[in-house]
Design an enzyme around this catalytic site. Structure first.
Site, PDB file in Angstrom:
ATOM      1  N   TYR A 171     -22.923 -33.223 -11.101  1.00  0.00           N
ATOM      2  CA  TYR A 171     -24.309 -33.614 -10.865  1.00  0.00           C
ATOM      3  C   TYR A 171     -25.276 -32.461 -11.148  1.00  0.00           C
ATOM      4  CZ  TYR A 171     -28.200 -36.062  -8.596  1.00  0.00           C
ATOM      5  OH  TYR A 171     -29.397 -36.668  -8.327  1.00  0.00           O
ATOM      6  N   GLU A 178     -30.292 -31.901 -18.411  1.00  0.00           N
ATOM      7  CA  GLU A 178     -31.460 -32.753 -18.625  1.00  0.00           C
ATOM      8  C   GLU A 178     -32.752 -31.938 -18.617  1.00  0.00           C
ATOM      9  OE1 GLU A 178     -31.400 -36.025 -15.841  1.00  0.00           O
ATOM     10  OE2 GLU A 178     -29.217 -36.138 -16.003  1.00  0.00           O
TER      11      GLU A 178
END
Length: 249
Positions: A171, A178
């Site tokens: 995660y 991103e």
């Protein structure tokens, strides 16, 4: 922001507003929902496995990440866009996950695939793209495998363990990938003015995609810790049987 926090894909059909419906029909609806969700999750597991194999094969043959995105983009776009069905599953009540939660999760991926990486070709060879692609791929193989085996009532402990442990690393890695990718896109967006609406125009509205991306990046600051710690609480609850008491705001 990519997140795999929802745990509601269990094939249970919603019975809201169906109190007078015949029990036999409710059972059939539940069976149909379970069959469809099983097929869907098997297909998604297979799709992300194909993506993983293609990524490994490309790197072994080329020895570089450059060109990787271009080589797998069709498969990525298809299966990530296909995930829009998860919002439909929530809307029609065959999974108990919140429509808002599913919508945020899926739309964040769609945004990264179509409005960032697809639309801004100069960033497709950035290392950060590989970073979030690897994180997404491992996460999704694990997640859809978990759902598939759960629906079949034969959940191997390793799949369960992987579902609630891999995210601890994946995660944050995905989020970093991103953010770095969006950051790499900023100069191009600012220079070209892509997706922006300038005044004057007949609708008298303006929109600056560059500042929208800055706001999007800033939104990770409050959202990431909230989602991450929620997932850690879920991990303790599922793997260690802890009773988690949520505080009312």
């Amino acid at each position: 922001m990519a997140s795999s926090e929802e745990d509601g894909t269990n094939g249970g059909a919603s019975e809201a507003g169906e109190e007078k419906e015949a029990p036999g029909r409710r059972r059939r609806l539940g069976l149909l929902a379970t069959v469809w969700l099983t097929f869907y999750n098997i297909a998604m597991t297979a799709g992300w496995l194909v993506l993983a194999i293609a990524m490994v094969r490309f790197y072994m043959e080329k020895g570089t990440h450059k060109g990787l995105y271009k080589s797998i983009q069709k498969t990525l776009k298809f299966f990530q866009t296909f995930a829009l069905l998860e919002i439909v599953h929530c809307l029609i009540g065959i999974v108990p996950t919140s429509v808002i939660v599913a919508g945020v999760q899926v739309s964040s991926r769609i945004f990264m695939v179509w409005l960032i990486t697809h639309s801004i070709k100069p960033i497709q060879n950035e290392e950060s793209v590989v970073l979030f692609l690897v994180a997404w791929t491992v996460t999704e193989i694990t997640r859809y495998s978990f759902y598939t085996f759960s629906l079949l009532d034969h959940l191997p402990y390793f799949i369960k363990w992987a579902r609630y442990n891999f995210f601890i690393i994946l995660y944050p890695v995905g989020v970093v990938g991103e953010l770095l990718t969006i950051y790499a896109a900023l100069p191009y967006v600012k220079k070209t003015g892509m997706f922006s609406i300038r005044l004057p125009n007949k609708y008298n509205v303006s929109f600056d995609y560059y500042y929208f991306l800055l706001i999007t990046m800033a939104s990770y600051i409050p959202l990431f810790p909230q989602l991450y710690f929620h997932m850690l609480r879920q991990r303790r609850k599922v793997l260690h049987g802890e009773v988690i008491v949520e505080k009312d705001d």
